[in-house]
Design an enzyme around this catalytic site. Structure first.
Site, PDB file in Angstrom:
ATOM      1  N   ARG A 104     110.250   2.940 -27.139  1.00  0.00           N
ATOM      2  CA  ARG A 104     108.676   2.633 -27.644  1.00  0.00           C
ATOM      3  C   ARG A 104     108.490   1.080 -27.769  1.00  0.00           C
ATOM      4  O   ARG A 104     109.244   0.491 -28.360  1.00  0.00           O
ATOM      5  CB  ARG A 104     108.764   3.303 -28.958  1.00  0.00           C
ATOM      6  CG  ARG A 104     107.081   3.464 -29.253  1.00  0.00           C
ATOM      7  CD  ARG A 104     107.232   4.214 -30.783  1.00  0.00           C
ATOM      8  NE  ARG A 104     107.422   5.385 -30.824  1.00  0.00           N
ATOM      9  CZ  ARG A 104     107.489   6.418 -31.973  1.00  0.00           C
ATOM     10  NH1 ARG A 104     107.368   5.776 -33.078  1.00  0.00           N
ATOM     11  NH2 ARG A 104     107.958   7.585 -31.704  1.00  0.00           N
ATOM     12  N   THR A 108     102.405  -1.550 -28.911  1.00  0.00           N
ATOM     13  CA  THR A 108     101.359  -0.658 -28.326  1.00  0.00           C
ATOM     14  C   THR A 108     102.093   0.576 -28.869  1.00  0.00           C
ATOM     15  O   THR A 108     101.205   1.664 -28.983  1.00  0.00           O
ATOM     16  CB  THR A 108     101.481  -0.332 -26.831  1.00  0.00           C
ATOM     17  OG1 THR A 108     102.804  -0.316 -26.165  1.00  0.00           O
ATOM     18  CG2 THR A 108     101.126  -1.963 -26.367  1.00  0.00           C
ATOM     19  N   ASP A 200     117.888   9.802 -38.259  1.00  0.00           N
ATOM     20  CA  ASP A 200     117.560   9.633 -36.769  1.00  0.00           C
ATOM     21  C   ASP A 200     118.821  10.201 -36.052  1.00  0.00           C
ATOM     22  O   ASP A 200     119.992  10.002 -36.314  1.00  0.00           O
ATOM     23  CB  ASP A 200     117.752   8.035 -36.566  1.00  0.00           C
ATOM     24  CG  ASP A 200     117.620   7.560 -35.047  1.00  0.00           C
ATOM     25  OD1 ASP A 200     118.530   7.949 -34.425  1.00  0.00           O
ATOM     26  OD2 ASP A 200     116.711   6.529 -35.040  1.00  0.00           O
ATOM     27  N   ASP A 203     121.242   7.997 -33.983  1.00  0.00           N
ATOM     28  CA  ASP A 203     122.160   7.128 -34.817  1.00  0.00           C
ATOM     29  C   ASP A 203     123.238   7.978 -35.333  1.00  0.00           C
ATOM     30  O   ASP A 203     124.554   7.850 -35.422  1.00  0.00           O
ATOM     31  CB  ASP A 203     121.534   6.387 -35.866  1.00  0.00           C
ATOM     32  CG  ASP A 203     120.880   5.210 -35.558  1.00  0.00           C
ATOM     33  OD1 ASP A 203     120.921   4.776 -34.649  1.00  0.00           O
ATOM     34  OD2 ASP A 203     119.691   4.819 -36.168  1.00  0.00           O
TER      35      ASP A 203
END
Length: 209
Positions: A104, A108, A200, A203
């Site tokens: 990502r 933006t 996450d 992770d």
């Protein structure tokens, strides 16, 4: 409009409850994610076509069933999607595997491709896109767009957890793609994490936090 199937099998739901716990370590988290993926694959392939074939058993000739039609491919979205691949391959060992890498853009917030390697005959296969989390839906939507650009027309998405925002985004962007999830959570927080979620997934699978 694409269908959303919540796979509520008791074993899937039990294992999902386990990996939500913050005190579950990397090894157990990784193992259970793979187990959930295998169970989800079992449910998500329920409508695959079968055909009759004649075989010889040790006793006599017999008519048995085997899969017919398109072969399968599993496409993890890097990196967390890798945690689901072995579970799917346990159920479908002959499936081919491709990889799509997206990150990502911090400014933006849009997904940017950094890697794409697909089986040469991917367009002829039933494709399962796998990623543990469907949060905003941006990465999944971008991955599906990439697959369609490579000729894929028979695509399903398999996520362990989803947020309503991600489901809505996929249904709007790709109404022809069905979505299989183990759990639909409440919402996304200000950081784009699914609530209550499980943190996450990348992770926790790879032990990077």
């Amino acid at each position: 409009m694409s269908k959303v199937m919540i796979l509520d099998h008791p074993l899937i739901q039990h294992k999902l409850g386990v990996i939500r716990r913050k005190d579950v370590g990397t090894k157990d988290f990784r193992t259970i994610v793979s187990e959930i993926a295998g169970l989800m694959c079992y449910e998500a392939t329920r409508d695959l076509k079968l055909t009759d074939v004649e075989i010889e058993t040790p006793i006599a000739r017999a008519t048995v069933k085997e899969l017919s039609g398109r072969k399968l491919a599993v496409i993890p979205i890097l990196r967390a999607g890798l945690g689901m691949v072995d579970g799917v391959l346990t159920m479908i060992p002959a499936a081919k595997v491709g990889h799509i890498g997206l990150y990502r853009d911090p400014e933006t917030l849009k997904p940017v491709e950094y890697y794409c390697k697909l089986p040469e005959d991917c367009g002829e296969r039933e494709v399962f896109v796998v990623d543990p989390m469907l949060a905003t839906g941006g990465s999944a939507s971008a991955a599906i767009t990439m697959l369609k650009e490579h000729g894929c027309r028979h695509i399903r998405v398999m996520n362990i957890l989803a947020a309503p925002e991600g489901v809505k985004r996929l249904q709007e962007d790709h109404p022809d793609v069905d979505i299989y999830i183990a759990g639909l959570d409440d919402h996304l927080n200000d950081h784009g994490y699914i609530v209550p979620g499980l943190g996450d997934a990348g992770d926790r699978i790879f032990g990077t936090k």
